[in-house]
Structure formats: C-alpha cells, structure tokens
Enzyme design. Sequence first.
Site, PDB file in Angstrom:
ATOM      1  N   LYS A 122       1.426  -9.251  -3.426  1.00  0.00           N
ATOM      2  CA  LYS A 122       1.770 -10.622  -3.789  1.00  0.00           C
ATOM      3  C   LYS A 122       1.641 -10.848  -5.295  1.00  0.00           C
ATOM      4  CE  LYS A 122       3.172 -12.228   0.077  1.00  0.00           C
ATOM      5  NZ  LYS A 122       4.585 -12.655   0.221  1.00  0.00           N
ATOM      6  N   TYR A 171      -2.392  -6.377   0.490  1.00  0.00           N
ATOM      7  CA  TYR A 171      -1.629  -7.630   0.555  1.00  0.00           C
ATOM      8  C   TYR A 171      -1.681  -8.378  -0.773  1.00  0.00           C
ATOM      9  CZ  TYR A 171      -0.222 -12.327   1.895  1.00  0.00           C
ATOM     10  OH  TYR A 171       0.409 -13.550   1.943  1.00  0.00           O
TER      11      TYR A 171
END
Length: 266
Positions: free
Chosen positions: A158, A154
Amino acid sequence: MSTYGPWGIVAGGSDGVGVAFAHGMASRGVNVVLVARRVPVLEAAADDIRARYGVEVRTVALDLSATGALAELARVTSDLEVGLLVYNAGADNHSVAFLDKDLDAHLELVHRNCTAVLEAAYRFGAPMVARGRGAVVLVTSGAAWAGGATLAAYGATKAFDLILAESLWAEWRGSGVDVLGLVLGRTDTPSHRRMRDAGGESYGGELADPYDVAEQALTHLGDGPTWIHGSANPTGGSPFGALSRRDAVLAMSRGASAGKEAGVER
C-alpha cells in the site's frame, strides 16, 4: 462525462468501495467496466447499475493477481475510450505474522497490489495523457503510513501504491490527467467484515460508508495527489505527524495487535 468519460474501469468493482465507485461514476453518466473474480457478484452488480442509471456496463471476470491479467483487460477494452481508472483491488483478509503466511500468498499480494497496479496505470494512463484528459484513482490504506507487526507485506504494497499515485500526479499534472491516491481508514466493506469474522474480532468503532468514500473521491479527483478519507485535513500528511519512524512503527503495531488499527483499511 464531459471531463473524463465516456468509459470508466473499476478494478475490484463487484462490491464494497469498488461498486460504490461504479455507482458514483454511472450516476454521472459514465459507462462502466467492472473487473473482479466472482462472476455471480459481478453480474448482479452490473444488472443493478444498468437498471438504476441506464448506462452501459461491461463485466470482465479476471484474477488481477494472475500473470497477463492486465494485458487481457486492455485487450477486451481496446474498443473503448477509458477516461477514468479506479484500481481498488488488493485487500488482505488474513492479517497474521509475516512467517505465518505462505510465501506464495505474499507474492500473490505483491503482484496484485504492486505489479498489476503499475501495469494498469501504464496501460490505461498512457492513452489519457495522449488525449490530454482523464483520471486515475489508486486506492491505498492507512497501513501505508508506517510499518507494523502483521502488516509487513500488505503495508509495504500500500505504501508502493501511495508513492506511485503521488509520483504520477507530479508527472501528469500538466497533461490534463488527474491522479489521486485515496487513503482509506476502516471501511464497512465485505472484505473488512470477512477479515474481522476470520479473526473473531468485533466491529467496534466507526466504519466509513463505501458510498461516502467513493463520492468524496469522485468530487475531489482534481485535488491530488493524496486524499485521506475521514481526516480533518484530507490533503495533509501522515497522521503520525512528528513521531520518529520507530515510534510510528510501534504505534501502528499496537493498533494492529489490538484490532483497532485506526486509519488502516484492509
């Protein structure tokens, strides 16, 4: 409307920050395309926006992690002049150790948060640059600032979004197209609450209001490349400041494991 309109697209626009962006755009007279997977929630959001603001709203039910999703979105909106793109999809509701998640789940996240974001920026940014006006908002997270335990895939995706937004801002800044990498901390969204509920965690600490997040970003579209919501210095650098990379990673890991990941939106 006169600067970016007449249409905007919100990817991940059925609830949370995405639907808040749609409301903010519609309140400014911009017609909206809402893109999400869940049809009932999508249609309910569209009906509400039409009733409140009297703008046109289209809904497109798509799984943005699916191959060909962005090509399909471009096809079904090819008759529209899209002047504002907000890519808000890509939360991770299951924060676990890297090897405790299936490989397919990692690859789906990477496709939705990296490949699809790049494709969206390319497909919808090119006509904006050609017209000499428009704006692109890529919603990213404080997880992008440094690596951290249980944040491997994740946080990496990002960070990709953050660097992509900053790079496009540098390339397009003289073309009339604004680009903003919107960095979120903990925000009161259905996705965030599902993640907390799944982990049996409390909602301790202050959560940002999605409508405040969207309104601030829309107000500061021209102040890129990066806007850090909730920061005393929203156009500044990483909150880890002068920490070494190792210390920043350890700090991010401690925050994630304690369930108090300050500056991390999921």
